[in-house]
Design a protein around this motif. Sequence first.
Motif, PDB file in Angstrom:
ATOM      1  N   ASP A   1     -20.922 -28.261 -22.183  1.00 49.22           N
ATOM      2  CA  ASP A   1     -20.400 -29.633 -22.110  1.00 49.22           C
ATOM      3  C   ASP A   1     -20.598 -30.314 -23.481  1.00 49.22           C
ATOM      4  O   ASP A   1     -21.729 -30.591 -23.888  1.00 49.22           O
ATOM      5  N   GLN A   2     -19.484 -30.570 -24.162  1.00 52.21           N
ATOM      6  CA  GLN A   2     -19.565 -31.073 -25.544  1.00 52.21           C
ATOM      7  C   GLN A   2     -20.210 -32.450 -25.621  1.00 52.21           C
ATOM      8  O   GLN A   2     -20.977 -32.738 -26.534  1.00 52.21           O
ATOM      9  N   ASP A   3     -19.861 -33.319 -24.640  1.00 55.88           N
ATOM     10  CA  ASP A   3     -20.430 -34.674 -24.681  1.00 55.88           C
ATOM     11  C   ASP A   3     -21.943 -34.633 -24.510  1.00 55.88           C
ATOM     12  O   ASP A   3     -22.675 -35.352 -25.179  1.00 55.88           O
ATOM     13  N   ALA A   4     -22.401 -33.765 -23.595  1.00 54.57           N
ATOM     14  CA  ALA A   4     -23.848 -33.664 -23.379  1.00 54.57           C
ATOM     15  C   ALA A   4     -24.515 -33.108 -24.635  1.00 54.57           C
ATOM     16  O   ALA A   4     -25.586 -33.561 -25.046  1.00 54.57           O
ATOM     17  N   PHE A   5     -23.838 -32.159 -25.288  1.00 47.81           N
ATOM     18  CA  PHE A   5     -24.431 -31.527 -26.474  1.00 47.81           C
ATOM     19  C   PHE A   5     -24.575 -32.521 -27.622  1.00 47.81           C
ATOM     20  O   PHE A   5     -25.619 -32.585 -28.273  1.00 47.81           O
ATOM     21  N   VAL A   6     -23.508 -33.305 -27.881  1.00 47.46           N
ATOM     22  CA  VAL A   6     -23.639 -34.277 -28.987  1.00 47.46           C
ATOM     23  C   VAL A   6     -24.426 -35.515 -28.552  1.00 47.46           C
ATOM     24  O   VAL A   6     -24.768 -36.365 -29.363  1.00 47.46           O
TER      25      VAL A   6
ATOM     26  N   LYS B   1     -27.606 -36.237 -25.554  1.00 50.25           N
ATOM     27  CA  LYS B   1     -29.047 -35.945 -25.430  1.00 50.25           C
ATOM     28  C   LYS B   1     -29.426 -34.501 -25.738  1.00 50.25           C
ATOM     29  O   LYS B   1     -30.437 -34.234 -26.381  1.00 50.25           O
ATOM     30  N   GLU B   2     -28.588 -33.538 -25.289  1.00 53.12           N
ATOM     31  CA  GLU B   2     -28.990 -32.128 -25.409  1.00 53.12           C
ATOM     32  C   GLU B   2     -29.201 -31.681 -26.850  1.00 53.12           C
ATOM     33  O   GLU B   2     -30.049 -30.846 -27.136  1.00 53.12           O
ATOM     34  N   GLY B   3     -28.406 -32.248 -27.741  1.00 54.59           N
ATOM     35  CA  GLY B   3     -28.488 -31.818 -29.134  1.00 54.59           C
ATOM     36  C   GLY B   3     -29.640 -32.467 -29.900  1.00 54.59           C
ATOM     37  O   GLY B   3     -29.885 -32.113 -31.052  1.00 54.59           O
TER      38      GLY B   3
ATOM     39  N   GLY C   1     -13.154 -29.719 -31.731  1.00 52.94           N
ATOM     40  CA  GLY C   1     -14.017 -30.231 -30.655  1.00 52.94           C
ATOM     41  C   GLY C   1     -15.140 -31.073 -31.217  1.00 52.94           C
ATOM     42  O   GLY C   1     -15.139 -31.417 -32.398  1.00 52.94           O
ATOM     43  N   LYS C   2     -16.104 -31.406 -30.363  1.00 53.64           N
ATOM     44  CA  LYS C   2     -17.205 -32.264 -30.824  1.00 53.64           C
ATOM     45  C   LYS C   2     -18.258 -31.422 -31.542  1.00 53.64           C
ATOM     46  O   LYS C   2     -18.394 -30.231 -31.268  1.00 53.64           O
ATOM     47  N   ALA C   3     -18.975 -32.062 -32.448  1.00 52.38           N
ATOM     48  CA  ALA C   3     -20.039 -31.358 -33.171  1.00 52.38           C
ATOM     49  C   ALA C   3     -21.168 -32.338 -33.457  1.00 52.38           C
ATOM     50  O   ALA C   3     -20.944 -33.544 -33.566  1.00 52.38           O
ATOM     51  N   LEU C   4     -22.367 -31.791 -33.572  1.00 52.29           N
ATOM     52  CA  LEU C   4     -23.517 -32.614 -33.982  1.00 52.29           C
ATOM     53  C   LEU C   4     -23.477 -32.702 -35.490  1.00 52.29           C
ATOM     54  O   LEU C   4     -23.558 -31.670 -36.167  1.00 52.29           O
ATOM     55  N   LYS C   5     -23.384 -33.929 -36.014  1.00 49.86           N
ATOM     56  CA  LYS C   5     -23.217 -34.062 -37.457  1.00 49.86           C
ATOM     57  C   LYS C   5     -24.550 -34.382 -38.131  1.00 49.86           C
ATOM     58  O   LYS C   5     -25.311 -35.215 -37.627  1.00 49.86           O
TER      59      LYS C   5
ATOM     60  N   GLU D   1     -33.410 -33.073 -34.451  1.00 44.71           N
ATOM     61  CA  GLU D   1     -34.788 -33.338 -34.876  1.00 44.71           C
ATOM     62  C   GLU D   1     -35.301 -32.188 -35.743  1.00 44.71           C
ATOM     63  O   GLU D   1     -35.945 -32.413 -36.777  1.00 44.71           O
ATOM     64  N   ALA D   2     -34.981 -30.950 -35.339  1.00 43.65           N
ATOM     65  CA  ALA D   2     -35.442 -29.792 -36.118  1.00 43.65           C
ATOM     66  C   ALA D   2     -34.815 -29.808 -37.520  1.00 43.65           C
ATOM     67  O   ALA D   2     -35.502 -29.583 -38.525  1.00 43.65           O
ATOM     68  N   ILE D   3     -33.519 -30.122 -37.575  1.00 48.16           N
ATOM     69  CA  ILE D   3     -32.841 -30.143 -38.890  1.00 48.16           C
ATOM     70  C   ILE D   3     -33.429 -31.269 -39.758  1.00 48.16           C
ATOM     71  O   ILE D   3     -33.723 -31.083 -40.941  1.00 48.16           O
TER      72      ILE D   3
END
Length: 473
Positions: A401-406, A408-410, A345-349, A415-417
């Motif tokens: 919702d993966q698209d939302a997570f990768v 704006k939501e993510g 699935g999608k992930a924040l990279k 930013e924290a990372i």
Amino acid sequence: MADDLGTRTSEFIGRLTGALGPKGVSTDPAEIEPHISDWRGRWKGSTPVLVKPATTEEVSKAMTLCAAYGFAVNPQGGNSGMVNGSVPQGEVLISLKRMNKVREVDTLNDAMTLEAGVILTRAQEIADENGKLFPLSLGAQGVAMIGGLISTNAGGVGVLRYGMMRDLVLGIEAVLPDGRIWNGLRALRKDNTGYDLKHLFIGAEGTLGIVTAATLKLFAKPAVKETAWAVVDSPAKAVELLQIAKTATGGAVTGFEIVPKLALELVFKHIPDTRDPLPSTAAWRVLIELSLPREEGARGLMEALLSDAIEKGVVADATICESEAQKAMVWKIRESIAVAERAHGKALKHDVSVPVSRVAEFMERGAELARAVAPGVDIIAFGHVGDGNIHFNVVPPAGVDQDAFVGKEGLKVSEAIHDLIASLNGSISAEHGIGRLKRDELAWRKSPVEMDMMRAVKKALDPDGRMNPGRVL
Ligand code: FAD
Ligand code: 2HG
Ligand code: ZN
């Protein structure tokens, strides 16, 4: 020259076709299709025309016409980039895939000159056929091309010993935005004649011109590679193991990659013909590769360093690959993580780096932070621990919702990372680049002085801002 955009575009395409011939230009949607989205299917773009020059002179003609008609340009290699740089956003798309000639191999000078469209696996083969090693190696090597690898200053799994693409380039040929050709194909190890301009193009992500060819360094082939798969309890133990391996082998460590259990599980689930070489419930694995000039003693060296690490409580268990097939299997596991993660699935990279001494701290604090900001996420943190580069990927909880997570939501997680990375004197892009993905963030993460210097270079080489607009700067 025609004024309205439609007429201007058709006139431009007509002149391009006249200059490059029908093989060099395409407006066929079916042919263009694979060039206008990225490999993960996250970004989609468009282009009025796909240009496929076969020579540097043709690149020059195309660039001269783009300048005359005021069109922006997006160069493309294998389109395997990770930061939304190679997907056109309405620009003229110039693919380098037909520029795939070997210009010269000079084994006495340990150098080869290849055109920008040569695929990395082919470059490795050419070196090998000439009894040499071209050491750049990465998961996308079957598609990534020399010009793209130079433009992103690619890293991969051999950086620990051989450096990044920047360290492997002796000279470059490039076409400037106004169509002029710069022949900087010098094959020298020493050349102090003013600014070393090739370095501007390495890592510029196509924002300054088009790389059309490069002279690359070759190395002696190791006589033997010893490869091991070790089980460790934590990233801190992996970093301790790295020191043990480096000290024991005097610079022979060529690969040192960390793999978490979750990544392993995804690989075994999604990638055919993969299996665990050393089943264990422990949380981490390390792939260690030594490259040595002679077979004699090589196995003993690996055995000794692993025994030492087990005795010290650094390694819980380990196995040394007995055959080429076993070596290929552990590398396949490691190199398939990105593809297995995509299937999941999608992930924040987050392609980040810190000094090696702070890798363990980053991985621990980063996981705590991500889970605090976005409860329920999974973390797939893996990669090039040997050079301080971790791919810290955050997977949304099931049902989100993966698209939302990768999208704006993510942002809060990223930013924290990245704040943590900044506090550890690290980089928010270790090897993949900036592209469109990290462009806005770069502008406030870097100092105003550094941004001013970068903008000045851009203005000097691309005064009309037509090369890859919206990427990097
Ligand atoms: P493209 O994706 O086509 O282009 C990348 C950028 O360079 C774009 O901005 C483009 O406009 C520009 N560009 C392309 N060609 C030229 C040219 N001739 N002149 C000027 N500008 C140009 N990267 C790593 O560093 N290390 C890894 O370990 C790694 N592993 C990967 C694994 C997988 C499965 C995938 C899909 C990608 C991986 N990558 C990795 C990212 C990617 O492979 C690299 O960034 C690679 O260098 C891109 O090469 P390319 O030819 O595909 O370039
Ligand atoms: C790797 O090292 C690549 O496998 C891909 O750089 C990293 O998918 C990623 O996050
Ligand atoms: Zn990587």
